[in-house]
Write a protein that holds these residues in place. Structure first.
Motif, PDB file in Angstrom:
ATOM      1  N   GLY A   1     -11.012   1.009  -1.043  1.00  0.00           N
ATOM      2  CA  GLY A   1     -10.829   1.244  -2.478  1.00  0.00           C
ATOM      3  C   GLY A   1     -12.056   0.861  -3.305  1.00  0.00           C
ATOM      4  O   GLY A   1     -11.977   0.825  -4.533  1.00  0.00           O
TER       5      GLY A   1
ATOM      6  N   TRP B   1       0.788  -1.228   0.000  1.00  0.00           N
ATOM      7  CA  TRP B   1       0.000   0.000   0.000  1.00  0.00           C
ATOM      8  C   TRP B   1       0.827   1.289   0.000  1.00  0.00           C
ATOM      9  O   TRP B   1       0.585   2.191  -0.818  1.00  0.00           O
TER      10      TRP B   1
ATOM     11  N   ARG C   1      -5.323  -7.783 -13.519  1.00  0.00           N
ATOM     12  CA  ARG C   1      -4.102  -7.554 -12.747  1.00  0.00           C
ATOM     13  C   ARG C   1      -3.529  -8.856 -12.164  1.00  0.00           C
ATOM     14  O   ARG C   1      -2.330  -8.952 -11.921  1.00  0.00           O
TER      15      ARG C   1
ATOM     16  N   ASP D   1      -5.143  -3.357  -0.562  1.00  0.00           N
ATOM     17  CA  ASP D   1      -6.400  -3.143  -1.271  1.00  0.00           C
ATOM     18  C   ASP D   1      -6.202  -3.256  -2.793  1.00  0.00           C
ATOM     19  O   ASP D   1      -5.109  -3.057  -3.309  1.00  0.00           O
ATOM     20  N   CYS D   2      -7.318  -3.560  -3.475  1.00  0.00           N
ATOM     21  CA  CYS D   2      -7.433  -3.466  -4.936  1.00  0.00           C
ATOM     22  C   CYS D   2      -6.941  -4.699  -5.696  1.00  0.00           C
ATOM     23  O   CYS D   2      -6.739  -4.623  -6.919  1.00  0.00           O
ATOM     24  N   TRP D   3      -6.800  -5.824  -5.034  1.00  0.00           N
ATOM     25  CA  TRP D   3      -6.491  -7.067  -5.738  1.00  0.00           C
ATOM     26  C   TRP D   3      -7.763  -7.751  -6.243  1.00  0.00           C
ATOM     27  O   TRP D   3      -7.716  -8.674  -7.064  1.00  0.00           O
TER      28      TRP D   3
ATOM     29  N   ASP E   1      -8.947  -9.756  -9.403  1.00  0.00           N
ATOM     30  CA  ASP E   1      -9.056  -8.919 -10.602  1.00  0.00           C
ATOM     31  C   ASP E   1      -8.391  -9.676 -11.763  1.00  0.00           C
ATOM     32  O   ASP E   1      -7.182  -9.931 -11.733  1.00  0.00           O
TER      33      ASP E   1
ATOM     34  N   ARG F   1     -13.687  -2.036  -3.486  1.00  0.00           N
ATOM     35  CA  ARG F   1     -13.804  -3.445  -3.915  1.00  0.00           C
ATOM     36  C   ARG F   1     -14.734  -4.191  -2.948  1.00  0.00           C
ATOM     37  O   ARG F   1     -15.054  -3.674  -1.884  1.00  0.00           O
TER      38      ARG F   1
ATOM     39  N   THR G   1     -14.431  -2.361   0.424  1.00  0.00           N
ATOM     40  CA  THR G   1     -13.143  -1.937   0.978  1.00  0.00           C
ATOM     41  C   THR G   1     -13.016  -0.416   0.830  1.00  0.00           C
ATOM     42  O   THR G   1     -13.845   0.230   0.183  1.00  0.00           O
TER      43      THR G   1
ATOM     44  N   CYS H   1      -3.216   1.373  -5.246  1.00  0.00           N
ATOM     45  CA  CYS H   1      -3.986   0.427  -6.077  1.00  0.00           C
ATOM     46  C   CYS H   1      -3.243  -0.008  -7.336  1.00  0.00           C
ATOM     47  O   CYS H   1      -3.752  -0.831  -8.110  1.00  0.00           O
ATOM     48  N   GLU H   2      -2.045   0.536  -7.555  1.00  0.00           N
ATOM     49  CA  GLU H   2      -1.292   0.186  -8.773  1.00  0.00           C
ATOM     50  C   GLU H   2      -0.491  -1.100  -8.570  1.00  0.00           C
ATOM     51  O   GLU H   2       0.744  -1.093  -8.543  1.00  0.00           O
TER      52      GLU H   2
END
Ligand code: GLA
Length: 396
Positions: free
Chosen positions: A130, A45, A99, A81-83, A96, A132, A128, A50-51
């Motif tokens: 983010g 993080w 990704r 976050d963001c997976w 995802d 998700r 979440t 999120c990248e």
């Protein structure tokens, strides 16, 4: 108005209905036995937000192994976050597909094959932070999925939780994780909003005590705080930490652009003094030798990881000058001379501050210079650079 019935002598003392007990008061609850020293690892993080994708996580795992971080004790590779992708038709969470096209199980297998452990992120709300899918209403299903994937560590966030009761929500996920039979370290991330240090000892292994850290020395930046602000929020909570249950002043910013090397060294030293989880948050593949020397200082890491598990704290302060002490399992002490100010300053630690009689002769080692100092009694004094520390191990 309700009042308790008056007991006559010899009346049995009523036992409270276990269903009305708070989770933390349930005598049947035991801690999971994990994280007897503060967890160490890396989390995506702070540097990448999120990248993230599977290539980055694999390359980071490679770099953790090849740089010596793994050998120094950094163990958990954690995707924040963001997976996530969507939930499938049966409600199971997926990754995802763009990704993480190989899936989370394959990523966990890759990380395990390197001798590292794998951590993941979810949230106690419907979504979440983010945006998700969160785990609310899917706790046991998600715990099962994580166990099948080979997850060893869960960071569980607190966005979009509405009126949920934090203690109940975290206990529910703790129970779900326990029900899988897999050892999963439970990292609670409700930012200290509900004073988790008062109830989470047997629910989670670490709990955030503050809002988010950012790579700044001092100040407030949106929802995030500089290192000194986080430090001052976490310090007074020292009596609540111990083996298996740690105060978490958030992940490390060592190696991120907003801190210089001196500030990074101080940040790392202070986190070690506080027995904080050492979760790195930088770009490991691009780490400079200077940052490597900070994160891989095994003498400082040993202070953090000391098996006594007592969180060190501030014992003296005068303006920008501070002395911190952490008792160690061998009867020694870690001592930190800390200069918050922008000019060099002379700082002394006294044996009284260490809890030793003044006449006691002690050996001293400078943990950043990596050298032994002449044995002495009474006190030790040094000039400390601006924003810097002198970190010592004192041994009677
Ligand atoms: C919260 C947490 C952070 C990070 C982000 C992800 O802000 O406190 O550590 O996990 O969410 O969205």
């Amino acid at each position: 108005m309700l009042s308790a019935p008056v007991l006559a002598q010899g009346d049995p003392i009523p036992v409270p209905d276990p269903n009305t007990l708070r989770p933390s008061q349930d005598p049947a609850r035991t801690s999971n036995g994990l994280a007897m020293t503060p967890p160490m690892g890396w989390n995506s993080w702070n540097r990448f937000a999120c990248e993230i994708d599977e290539k980055l996580i694999r390359q980071t795992a490679d770099a953790i192994a090849s740089s010596g971080m793994k050998a120094a004790g950094y163990e958990y590779v954690i995707i924040d976050d963001c997976w996530h992708g969507e939930r499938d038709a049966n409600g199971f969470i997926t990754a995802d597909p763009k990704r993480f096209p190989s899936g989370i199980k394959a990523l966990a297998d890759y990380i395990h094959a390197k001798g590292l452990k794998f951590g993941i992120y979810s949230d106690a709300g419907r979504k979440t932070c983010g945006g998700r899918p969160g785990s609310q209403g899917h706790e046991y299903q998600d715990a099962l999925t994580y166990a099948r994937w080979g997850v060893d560590y869960l960071k569980y966030d607190w966005c979009n939780t509405g009126s949920r009761d934090a203690e109940e929500a975290y206990a529910l996920m703790a129970d779900a994780l326990r029900s899988t039979g897999r050892d999963i370290v439970f990292s609670m991330c409700e930012w200290g909003n509900n004073q988790p240090w008062l109830w989470a000892e047997k629910i989670g292994n670490l709990w955030r005590t503050t809002g988010d850290i950012t790579d700044k020395w001092q100040g407030k930046y949106g929802h995030s705080w500089g290192v000194l602000n986080i430090l001052d929020m976490n310090e007074p909570l020292w009596p609540h930490a111990g083996p298996g249950h740690w105060n978490d002043p958030d992940m490390l910013e060592v190696g991120n652009p907003g801190l210089d090397a001196v500030q990074s060294r101080s940040h790392f030293s202070l986190w070690a003094m506080m027995a904080a989880p050492l979760i790195a948050g930088h770009d490991v593949a691009k780490m400079t030798p200077e940052i490597r020397n900070i994160l891989l200082n095994e003498e400082v890491i040993a202070v953090d990881q000391d098996r006594l598990g007592v969180q060190g704290h501030r014992v003296w302060r005068d303006g920008d000058r501070e002395v911190w002490v952490k008792p160690l399992a061998d009867g020694g002490r870690a001592a930190l001379l800390f200069n918050r100010g922008a000019a060099p300053a002379e700082i002394a630690v006294t044996w009284e501050q260490l809890g030793y009689p003044a006449h006691l002769t002690a050996r001293l080692r400078d943990l950043w210079a990596h050298r032994d100092l002449a044995p002495r009694s009474g006190s030790y004094r040094a000039t400390v650079e601006a924003h810097g520390v002198v970190m010592l191990r004192v041994q009677p």
